[in-house]
Design a protein around this motif. Sequence first.
Motif, mmCIF file in Angstrom:
data_model
loop_
_atom_site.group_PDB
_atom_site.id
_atom_site.type_symbol
_atom_site.label_atom_id
_atom_site.label_comp_id
_atom_site.label_asym_id
_atom_site.label_seq_id
_atom_site.Cartn_x
_atom_site.Cartn_y
_atom_site.Cartn_z
ATOM 1 N N VAL A 8 57.876 126.625 -7.223
ATOM 2 C CA VAL A 8 58.900 126.811 -6.117
ATOM 3 C C VAL A 8 59.229 125.339 -5.025
ATOM 4 N N LEU A 9 60.381 125.161 -5.070
ATOM 5 C CA LEU A 9 60.962 124.384 -3.957
ATOM 6 C C LEU A 9 61.861 124.809 -3.010
ATOM 7 N N ASP A 10 61.621 124.297 -1.650
ATOM 8 C CA ASP A 10 62.313 124.717 -0.493
ATOM 9 C C ASP A 10 62.554 123.388 0.294
ATOM 10 N N TYR A 11 63.838 123.136 0.270
ATOM 11 C CA TYR A 11 64.087 121.924 1.410
ATOM 12 C C TYR A 11 65.104 122.434 2.197
ATOM 13 N N ASP A 12 65.562 121.617 3.371
ATOM 14 C CA ASP A 12 66.684 121.798 4.369
ATOM 15 C C ASP A 12 67.555 120.568 3.942
ATOM 16 N N LEU A 13 68.741 120.860 3.707
ATOM 17 C CA LEU A 13 69.788 119.808 3.685
ATOM 18 C C LEU A 13 70.655 119.938 4.616
ATOM 19 N N PRO A 14 70.810 119.082 5.961
ATOM 20 C CA PRO A 14 71.560 119.157 6.841
ATOM 21 C C PRO A 14 73.120 119.055 6.478
ATOM 22 N N GLU A 15 73.416 118.607 5.528
ATOM 23 C CA GLU A 15 74.824 118.441 5.290
ATOM 24 C C GLU A 15 74.938 118.796 3.783
ATOM 25 N N ASP A 36 62.255 130.632 -20.356
ATOM 26 C CA ASP A 36 62.037 130.188 -18.962
ATOM 27 C C ASP A 36 63.230 130.600 -18.150
ATOM 28 N N LYS A 37 63.289 130.261 -16.728
ATOM 29 C CA LYS A 37 64.328 130.739 -16.056
ATOM 30 C C LYS A 37 64.317 129.822 -14.863
ATOM 31 N N LEU A 38 65.664 129.177 -14.683
ATOM 32 C CA LEU A 38 65.713 128.452 -13.366
ATOM 33 C C LEU A 38 66.885 128.978 -12.437
ATOM 34 N N ARG A 39 66.439 129.409 -11.121
ATOM 35 C CA ARG A 39 67.251 129.889 -10.042
ATOM 36 C C ARG A 39 67.340 129.001 -9.076
ATOM 37 N N VAL A 40 68.719 128.569 -8.547
ATOM 38 C CA VAL A 40 68.915 127.749 -7.570
ATOM 39 C C VAL A 40 69.820 128.301 -6.357
ATOM 40 N N SER A 41 69.414 127.967 -5.293
ATOM 41 C CA SER A 41 70.597 128.461 -4.249
ATOM 42 C C SER A 41 71.568 127.261 -3.982
ATOM 43 N N LEU A 46 75.416 125.503 -11.713
ATOM 44 C CA LEU A 46 74.632 124.422 -12.117
ATOM 45 C C LEU A 46 75.080 123.846 -13.258
ATOM 46 N N ARG A 47 74.738 122.334 -13.363
ATOM 47 C CA ARG A 47 75.471 121.640 -14.423
ATOM 48 C C ARG A 47 74.223 120.953 -15.225
ATOM 49 N N PRO A 48 73.758 121.265 -16.382
ATOM 50 C CA PRO A 48 72.880 120.642 -17.081
ATOM 51 C C PRO A 48 73.381 119.472 -17.910
ATOM 52 N N VAL A 49 72.527 118.528 -17.894
ATOM 53 C CA VAL A 49 72.727 117.207 -18.703
ATOM 54 C C VAL A 49 71.556 116.698 -19.319
ATOM 55 N N GLU A 50 71.640 116.202 -20.571
ATOM 56 C CA GLU A 50 70.614 115.640 -21.313
ATOM 57 C C GLU A 50 69.753 114.543 -20.453
ATOM 58 N N GLY A 51 68.435 114.979 -20.778
ATOM 59 C CA GLY A 51 67.599 114.008 -20.195
ATOM 60 C C GLY A 51 67.485 112.524 -20.920
ATOM 61 N N ASN A 52 66.627 111.698 -20.359
ATOM 62 C CA ASN A 52 66.492 110.435 -20.958
ATOM 63 C C ASN A 52 65.856 110.525 -22.279
ATOM 64 N N ALA A 61 72.835 120.282 -9.046
ATOM 65 C CA ALA A 61 73.164 121.392 -8.335
ATOM 66 C C ALA A 61 73.666 120.997 -6.959
ATOM 67 N N ALA A 62 74.266 121.922 -6.147
ATOM 68 C CA ALA A 62 74.789 121.275 -4.997
ATOM 69 C C ALA A 62 73.824 122.142 -3.732
ATOM 70 N N GLY A 63 73.792 121.385 -2.878
ATOM 71 C CA GLY A 63 72.924 121.939 -1.679
ATOM 72 C C GLY A 63 73.435 121.693 -0.245
ATOM 73 N N VAL A 64 73.224 122.763 0.638
ATOM 74 C CA VAL A 64 73.279 122.637 1.990
ATOM 75 C C VAL A 64 72.558 123.658 2.903
ATOM 76 N N GLY A 65 71.921 123.249 3.955
ATOM 77 C CA GLY A 65 71.192 124.271 4.663
ATOM 78 C C GLY A 65 69.901 124.241 3.814
ATOM 79 N N GLN A 66 69.373 125.532 3.440
ATOM 80 C CA GLN A 66 68.204 125.993 3.032
ATOM 81 C C GLN A 66 68.211 125.775 1.478
ATOM 82 N N PHE A 67 67.680 124.938 0.819
ATOM 83 C CA PHE A 67 67.932 124.782 -0.882
ATOM 84 C C PHE A 67 66.507 125.307 -1.272
#
Length: 258
Positions: A8-15, A36-41, A46-52, A61-67
């Motif tokens: 679980v990740l919870d952050y605040d993004l002011p913009e 597996d399952k990923l849920r994001v506010s 969401l746009r997946p891209v290949e890892g290194n 993902a895009a975030g604003v306010g509570q992420f």
Amino acid sequence: MRIEIDVVLDYDLPEPHDVLLQIEVAQMADQRVVGDKLRVSSPERLRPVEGNEAVGQRTWAAGVGQFHAHYGAIVEINRFVVPILPLRAADPRDLPALVVPYLLPSRYCESDKFEAFVADEFGGATGGAKIIAMRDWIAGHLSYVSGASNSDTTASDTFVQRQGVCRDYAHLLAALARAAAIPARLVSAYAPDVTPPDFHAVVEVWLEDAWHLVDATDMARAEDIVRIAVGRDATDIAFMTVFGTATFRNQSVRVSRM
């Protein structure tokens, strides 16, 4: 062996900011994602891209306010762990092209600064025996101290301060290995015995034509480690990169054997 993961990740993004997540388990030959399952506010899709190195994936993902992000997974590990002590190191000129970058210094692993030390301290050992000697030296000279480092701390800083967390231990081991002309890459991972529970950082070294997992903190066994991503150092394997400012609210990582 099956491993259950809950993050679980919870952050605040002011913009409004773009966010790059790297928390999903990599599907690999020796670790199979059962589910597996990923849920994001995220207000946008969401746009997946290949890892290194084509290991795992990153997710935009895009975030604003509570992420808020929640990731759960069940992983089956089927890994034969080869003891690295007797393994030989390849001559640099014989390395595959994709392995060569892991011989070179990087932002957090300034291996060129350790060449004299490595020659003096570990000059009598070769290959896997040298890696084990480096791991043991780190265990005997560093103290695991939460909060002892920050996002700017490099392998050189850790060497001087003689303390850090898993990220710092991994950076130092990778830098020492590269200084000995043994390719080493950082691995972000999940592991069930990490204390305190969190994302974990370990190292893979290239010996006898294969990557081999080594945990410089000795908290995780190679047969229990679940890889997320690989890269030169923490720059490439960060679990979350915010292209702007963010404030921490809460984070939890639970990893257990089933």
